[in-house]
Every structure is written in structure tokens, then in C-alpha cells.
Design a protein around this motif. Structure first.
Motif, mmCIF file in Angstrom:
data_model
loop_
_atom_site.group_PDB
_atom_site.id
_atom_site.type_symbol
_atom_site.label_atom_id
_atom_site.label_comp_id
_atom_site.label_asym_id
_atom_site.label_seq_id
_atom_site.Cartn_x
_atom_site.Cartn_y
_atom_site.Cartn_z
ATOM 1 N N ALA A 49 29.361 46.355 30.624
ATOM 2 C CA ALA A 49 30.643 45.947 30.060
ATOM 3 C C ALA A 49 31.773 46.364 31.001
ATOM 4 O O ALA A 49 32.722 45.612 31.230
ATOM 5 C CB ALA A 49 30.824 46.575 28.679
ATOM 6 N N ALA A 50 31.627 47.573 31.585
ATOM 7 C CA ALA A 50 32.651 48.068 32.502
ATOM 8 C C ALA A 50 32.676 47.232 33.773
ATOM 9 O O ALA A 50 33.748 46.923 34.301
ATOM 10 C CB ALA A 50 32.385 49.536 32.837
ATOM 11 N N VAL A 51 31.487 46.830 34.254
ATOM 12 C CA VAL A 51 31.422 46.008 35.463
ATOM 13 C C VAL A 51 32.138 44.671 35.217
ATOM 14 O O VAL A 51 32.922 44.205 36.047
ATOM 15 C CB VAL A 51 29.957 45.753 35.881
ATOM 16 N N ALA A 52 31.882 44.085 34.040
ATOM 17 C CA ALA A 52 32.519 42.815 33.703
ATOM 18 C C ALA A 52 34.038 42.988 33.672
ATOM 19 O O ALA A 52 34.789 42.157 34.177
ATOM 20 C CB ALA A 52 32.011 42.320 32.353
ATOM 21 N N GLN A 53 34.473 44.100 33.095
ATOM 22 C CA GLN A 53 35.903 44.385 32.984
ATOM 23 C C GLN A 53 36.517 44.582 34.380
ATOM 24 O O GLN A 53 37.603 44.081 34.668
ATOM 25 C CB GLN A 53 36.070 45.659 32.125
ATOM 26 N N ILE A 54 35.783 45.262 35.255
ATOM 27 C CA ILE A 54 36.287 45.524 36.610
ATOM 28 C C ILE A 54 36.391 44.215 37.402
ATOM 29 O O ILE A 54 37.398 43.941 38.052
ATOM 30 C CB ILE A 54 35.362 46.527 37.353
ATOM 31 N N THR A 55 35.336 43.392 37.293
ATOM 32 C CA THR A 55 35.348 42.117 38.014
ATOM 33 C C THR A 55 36.529 41.265 37.556
ATOM 34 O O THR A 55 37.211 40.638 38.358
ATOM 35 C CB THR A 55 34.034 41.340 37.739
ATOM 36 N N ARG A 56 36.750 41.268 36.249
ATOM 37 C CA ARG A 56 37.848 40.475 35.708
ATOM 38 C C ARG A 56 39.194 41.025 36.193
ATOM 39 O O ARG A 56 40.087 40.270 36.570
ATOM 40 C CB ARG A 56 37.785 40.509 34.177
ATOM 41 N N ALA A 57 39.309 42.347 36.194
ATOM 42 C CA ALA A 57 40.560 42.982 36.616
ATOM 43 C C ALA A 57 40.869 42.638 38.074
ATOM 44 O O ALA A 57 42.007 42.311 38.415
ATOM 45 C CB ALA A 57 40.465 44.495 36.424
ATOM 46 N N VAL A 58 39.833 42.677 38.922
ATOM 47 C CA VAL A 58 40.025 42.382 40.344
ATOM 48 C C VAL A 58 40.494 40.936 40.519
ATOM 49 O O VAL A 58 41.424 40.645 41.276
ATOM 50 C CB VAL A 58 38.713 42.632 41.123
ATOM 51 N N ARG A 59 39.842 40.039 39.773
ATOM 52 C CA ARG A 59 40.191 38.616 39.871
ATOM 53 C C ARG A 59 41.620 38.382 39.379
ATOM 54 O O ARG A 59 42.421 37.716 40.039
ATOM 55 C CB ARG A 59 39.190 37.798 39.037
ATOM 56 N N LEU A 60 41.951 38.961 38.224
ATOM 57 C CA LEU A 60 43.294 38.775 37.669
ATOM 58 C C LEU A 60 44.361 39.328 38.601
ATOM 59 O O LEU A 60 45.426 38.759 38.757
ATOM 60 C CB LEU A 60 43.409 39.465 36.302
ATOM 61 N N ARG A 61 44.042 40.459 39.215
ATOM 62 C CA ARG A 61 45.034 41.070 40.093
ATOM 63 C C ARG A 61 45.333 40.158 41.285
ATOM 64 O O ARG A 61 46.476 39.972 41.684
ATOM 65 C CB ARG A 61 44.519 42.415 40.588
ATOM 66 N N ARG A 62 44.266 39.564 41.833
ATOM 67 C CA ARG A 62 44.451 38.662 42.968
ATOM 68 C C ARG A 62 45.194 37.397 42.530
ATOM 69 O O ARG A 62 46.098 36.923 43.193
ATOM 70 C CB ARG A 62 43.076 38.297 43.540
ATOM 71 N N ALA B 29 51.605 31.268 37.882
ATOM 72 C CA ALA B 29 50.267 31.826 37.637
ATOM 73 C C ALA B 29 50.203 32.392 36.214
ATOM 74 O O ALA B 29 49.216 32.207 35.501
ATOM 75 C CB ALA B 29 49.956 32.904 38.659
ATOM 76 N N ARG B 30 51.276 33.057 35.812
ATOM 77 C CA ARG B 30 51.289 33.594 34.438
ATOM 78 C C ARG B 30 51.294 32.473 33.416
ATOM 79 O O ARG B 30 50.720 32.583 32.352
ATOM 80 C CB ARG B 30 52.535 34.464 34.236
ATOM 81 N N LYS B 31 51.982 31.367 33.775
ATOM 82 C CA LYS B 31 52.091 30.263 32.829
ATOM 83 C C LYS B 31 50.769 29.511 32.684
ATOM 84 O O LYS B 31 50.405 29.096 31.588
ATOM 85 C CB LYS B 31 53.183 29.310 33.316
ATOM 86 N N TYR B 32 50.060 29.321 33.799
ATOM 87 C CA TYR B 32 48.889 28.440 33.759
ATOM 88 C C TYR B 32 47.556 29.153 33.907
ATOM 89 O O TYR B 32 46.517 28.502 33.902
ATOM 90 C CB TYR B 32 48.994 27.382 34.859
ATOM 91 N N HIS B 33 47.562 30.482 34.076
ATOM 92 C CA HIS B 33 46.277 31.146 34.276
ATOM 93 C C HIS B 33 45.359 30.882 33.081
ATOM 94 O O HIS B 33 45.742 31.118 31.939
ATOM 95 C CB HIS B 33 46.471 32.651 34.472
ATOM 96 N N PRO B 34 44.139 30.371 33.342
ATOM 97 C CA PRO B 34 43.266 29.977 32.225
ATOM 98 C C PRO B 34 42.924 31.125 31.263
ATOM 99 O O PRO B 34 42.597 30.873 30.106
ATOM 100 C CB PRO B 34 42.007 29.438 32.911
ATOM 101 N N ASP B 35 43.002 32.376 31.735
ATOM 102 C CA ASP B 35 42.727 33.491 30.825
ATOM 103 C C ASP B 35 43.878 33.705 29.846
ATOM 104 O O ASP B 35 43.710 34.375 28.825
ATOM 105 C CB ASP B 35 42.525 34.792 31.620
ATOM 106 N N ILE B 36 45.031 33.202 30.179
ATOM 107 C CA ILE B 36 46.219 33.495 29.390
ATOM 108 C C ILE B 36 46.729 32.253 28.678
ATOM 109 O O ILE B 36 47.108 32.291 27.513
ATOM 110 C CB ILE B 36 47.349 34.024 30.319
ATOM 111 N N SER B 37 46.730 31.138 29.409
ATOM 112 C CA SER B 37 47.420 29.947 28.940
ATOM 113 C C SER B 37 46.644 29.219 27.850
ATOM 114 O O SER B 37 45.425 29.162 27.871
ATOM 115 C CB SER B 37 47.639 29.007 30.111
#
Lengths: 100, 314
Positions: A49-62, B29-37
Motif C-alpha cells: 500500500a505504501a509503495v502504491a502511495q509513493i509511486t502515486r506521489a512521485v507521479r503527481l509531483r512531476r 494541470a490542477r484543472k485537468y489532472h485525471p486524479d483530480i478533475s
């Protein structure tokens, strides 16, 4: 019965999995985005679960170009939103059974 | 192929400085990001915006793009676009994992760098992770079930270029007690790695299919049982469905509408033990009534002298 298999991933494997640097992983753990089993250990171990969260965090940050503090807040709110949406859907379905 | 106006996609002037472009990208990106939008075409819009950002944030790529853009506007700026013969991007820069899935336009301008340029992808790259929604029926969560699944995976050549798609089929054991939203990791089943790097993983995201009879609350189930008014008043025995075999349940006399009865251990399995089944009583009026029946209701009304809204008058 439920069989419980705990898979752990060590930080070396994580660098490859999530394309994350040592420093970023430390930041991420520091912001409470994911927690290793033992923060004092020489090499950190994470569950899936933590790995999934980390991968997501890295992607979102980029993708969002937001700093780790912003990502920590975004993830917390997104998880909460997801939970509320799911609860809302479930309650709506239950309400439909009671309404004519 | 279509020429992409990256400046228009980000809503900035072609002379915009780096900071302006970054701000515009962040906002979109904030507006259209699929995790958010919640917007319908969010994912497609986000990809376009990300592609524009990928080019405009990089001074080399931006210079290349500006050059082509200027050439194009000299030629009238209309019609389909073809990269000029012998076109080579100047940066030759390494592979960015976030490039995948961009438009043909982007590929035709910047993918050449991956084959010949320094860095390239000769060092390899781990395969991509894939996330798939897996619909699961409630009945399937009671015991461990093996389900055949198939999904499409993008295929890349040794340079990391997209060359097509392939269908992959697997038999997956769904462990008993899975919950909605839970993810199951299938290690090494994602897209193949480039070079010596390992394949990515597949994440199955469990989606419990809404059941016609049962609602889920954590690991408990709720079933709504319709009762005639006299059944609720006098009590009765009802055969109640469960996820396995039906059970007989005694409804006590004078049961109120909305009352919940608990049947222990007939919910969903979980790590903490078996959940319970809650029976929710719903009193239902009979449809059409004859004069005879109306008379009986009238008699009841006189005898009972019941005011259901007594609390209102206080």
C-alpha cells in the motif's frame, strides 16, 4: 479464510520501482506520505500500500509541479474525497431502496 | 498529422517567459489532472497540456519547436504537418519516462533523439506499471476465486518507442475478503522493460459490482426485507437471502419500519473476522384495495386511535 500475505519492498527496490531518489524518499517519509515499517532501520521496508502511495506521489509531483508538502496535502484530500464519494454512492443506493 | 500549437494549449503568448509558462501549466494541470478533475475529457486534455509543458519547459526543445513554428507560419500555417526532411532535434537528450503516450506530432519531432543521441535509452528503462479496474461480484469475495482477465498493453521496441498494443490474458486468484478499491499487485506483468530492466507491474483495482439485493457497509451486508403491515404488526417468519444459502428469520411482532436485525457472521469475510448481515425492515402498503379491505382499515383506524404525528403538535 482470508490468507494474509505481506509483501514488503525495500528502499533499493523502490528507487527503481518509483524512480525516486534517496533524498526525495526521505522528504516523502518526512511529510508522512508513506511510512516504512521501522523508520530507524538501516534500510527502510515498505508494504504494498505504501509503495502504491509513493509511486502515486512521485507521479503527481512531476505532473502537478507541486512541492512535497503540497503533494502530502493533495493525497490526503484525494484519499478522503475518494472515501466520501464511495460512501456517498453506497448511501445513495441504500436510499433508493427505501424511496418509492 | 496535426500541428500542435503548444502556446495556445497552455494559453500563453509565444513570447512568454519560463515562469509564466510554468504557472500556466500548473494551473491547467490542477484543472485537468485525471486524479483530480471530474471533467469528461480530463485525461485527454491533461495529456495535451503535459505534452506542451514537456516541450516548452526545455529551452532546447522549445527552440526547436519555435523554429518549426516560424517555418510553418511562413508557409501559411495551414494543412497537415510533416517534419522537414532530415529533421533532428538539437538536444538529443535522454528519455523522459513521462513522454510516453504523447501525440504523433511530438513523436515525430523529438523521438529521433532516443535512437541516436547521447543518453538515449540504451541504458534501459523499467517497464511501465498498468492499473486496471476489476469488477468483482459480492458472491466472488466469499471464497478465493480464480478469474480470467485480459487487458491491452502497449509494446515498445528496444529504443523505448511505442510500436503497438498486445492483448495479455491471465488467470488471477482473487483472495477472499477483498474490499472495494483494494489494489492487488501482479509483479512483473506490466509492460516489458527496455534493455535489461525488469517489466512493470499490473495493479488490479477491485471494484465491487453493486448487488441487486445487498448493500455493503465495511464488511457488513445490509438486505432490505419488504413486509406487509400485518406481518410487521403480528410477526412472521421470512426466508432471507444471504450470499450463500438463504436462512429463515423470525420477525418479532410490533416491528417498526426501518428496524434492523443482525444475523451474525453472514457478512463479508475480512482480516478481522466475518462481517454480519443486517436485515432492514421496510413496511410496504398493499397495492389496490377493495371496499372490504377499506372497511377493515377503517375499523382499525377507529380501534387503534393512533396519531403518528403526535410529536408535531407539541
Amino acid at each position: 479464510m482470508v490468507s494474509e500475505v505481506k509483501v514488503t519492498v525495500c528502499s533499493t527496490e523502490l528507487y527503481q520501482l518509483a524512480a525516486i531518489s534517496d533524498q526525495d524518499l526521505a522528504e516523502l517519509v518526512g511529510h508522512g506520505i508513506a511510512q516504512p515499517h521501522d523508520q530507524q532501520a538501516v534500510e527502510w521496508q515498505f508494504d504494498e500500500a505504501a509503495v502504491a502511495q509513493i509511486t502515486r506521489a512521485v507521479r503527481l509531483r512531476r505532473e502537478l509541479q507541486v512541492d512535497w508538502a503540497g503533494i502530502a496535502l493533495a493525497l490526503e484530500l484525494l484519499n478522503e474525497l475518494e472515501g466520501l464519494r464511495r460512501e456517498n454512492d453506497a448511501l445513495r443506493r441504500r436510499l433508493e431502496r427505501l424511496e418509492e | 498529422m496535426e500541428f500542435k500549437d503548444y502556446y495556445a494549449l497552455l494559453g500563453v503568448e509565444p513570447e512568454a517567459d519560463e515562469a509564466t509558462i510554468k504557472t500556466a501549466y500548473r494551473r491547467l494541470a490542477r484543472k485537468y489532472h485525471p486524479d483530480i478533475s471530474q471533467e469528461k475529457d480530463a485525461e485527454a486534455r491533461f495529456k495535451e497540456v503535459a505534452e506542451a509543458w514537456q516541450v516548452l519547459k526545455d529551452p532546447d526543445k522549445r527552440a526547436d519547436y519555435d523554429q518549426l513554428r516560424a517555418m510553418r507560419s511562413q508557409q501559411g500555417g495551414r494543412g497537415p504537418f510533416e517534419a522537414p526532411p532530415g529533421w533532428q532535434p538539437s538536444d538529443g537528450g535522454g528519455f523522459d519516462p513521462s513522454d510516453a503516450g504523447f501525440s504523433d506530432f511530438f513523436e515525430s519531432l523529438f523521438s529521433g533523439a532516443r535512437q541516436g543521441g547521447r543518453g538515449g535509452s540504451a541504458s534501459g528503462r523499467r517497464g511501465r506499471d498498468v492499473e486496471i479496474d476489476l469488477p468483482v461480484f459480492l458472491e466472488d469475495t466469499v471464497s478465493s476465486e480464480t478469474k480470467p482477465i485480459s487487458f491491452r498493453l502497449p509494446e515498445y521496441n528496444q529504443y523505448g518507442e511505442l510500436i503497438g498494443e498486445a492483448t495479455k490474458s491471465l488467470n488471477v486468484k482473487i483472495p477472499a475478503g477483498v474490499t472495494d478499491g483494494e489494489r492487488i499487485r501482479l509483479k512483473g506483468q506490466g509492460t516489458a522493460g527496455v534493455g535489461d530492466m525488469p517489466a512493470g507491474d499490473v495493479y488490479l483495482r477491485i471494484r465491487l459490482v453493486p448487488h441487486p439485493l445487498f448493500d455493503v457497509e465495511g464488511h457488513n451486508l445490509i438486505v432490505t426485507v419488504p413486509l406487509a403491515p400485518w406481518e410487521a404488526a403480528l410477526g412472521t417468519k421470512v426466508e432471507v437471502p444471504t450470499l450463500t444459502t438463504p436462512i429463515n428469520l423470525s420477525i418479532p411482532a410490533h416491528s417498526q419500519n426501518g428496524k434492523k436485525l443482525r444475523i451474525a457472521g453472514k457478512g463479508l469475510p475480512s482480516k478481522a473476522g466475518q462481517g454480519d448481515l443486517f436485515v432492514l425492515l421496510k413496511v410496504v402498503m398493499p397495492p389496490a384495495t377493495s371496499d372490504d379491505i377499506n372497511q377493515l382499515w377503517e375499523q382499525l383506524a377507529e380501534k387503534a386511535s393512533f396519531d403518528p404525528r403526535a410529536q408535531w403538535s407539541r
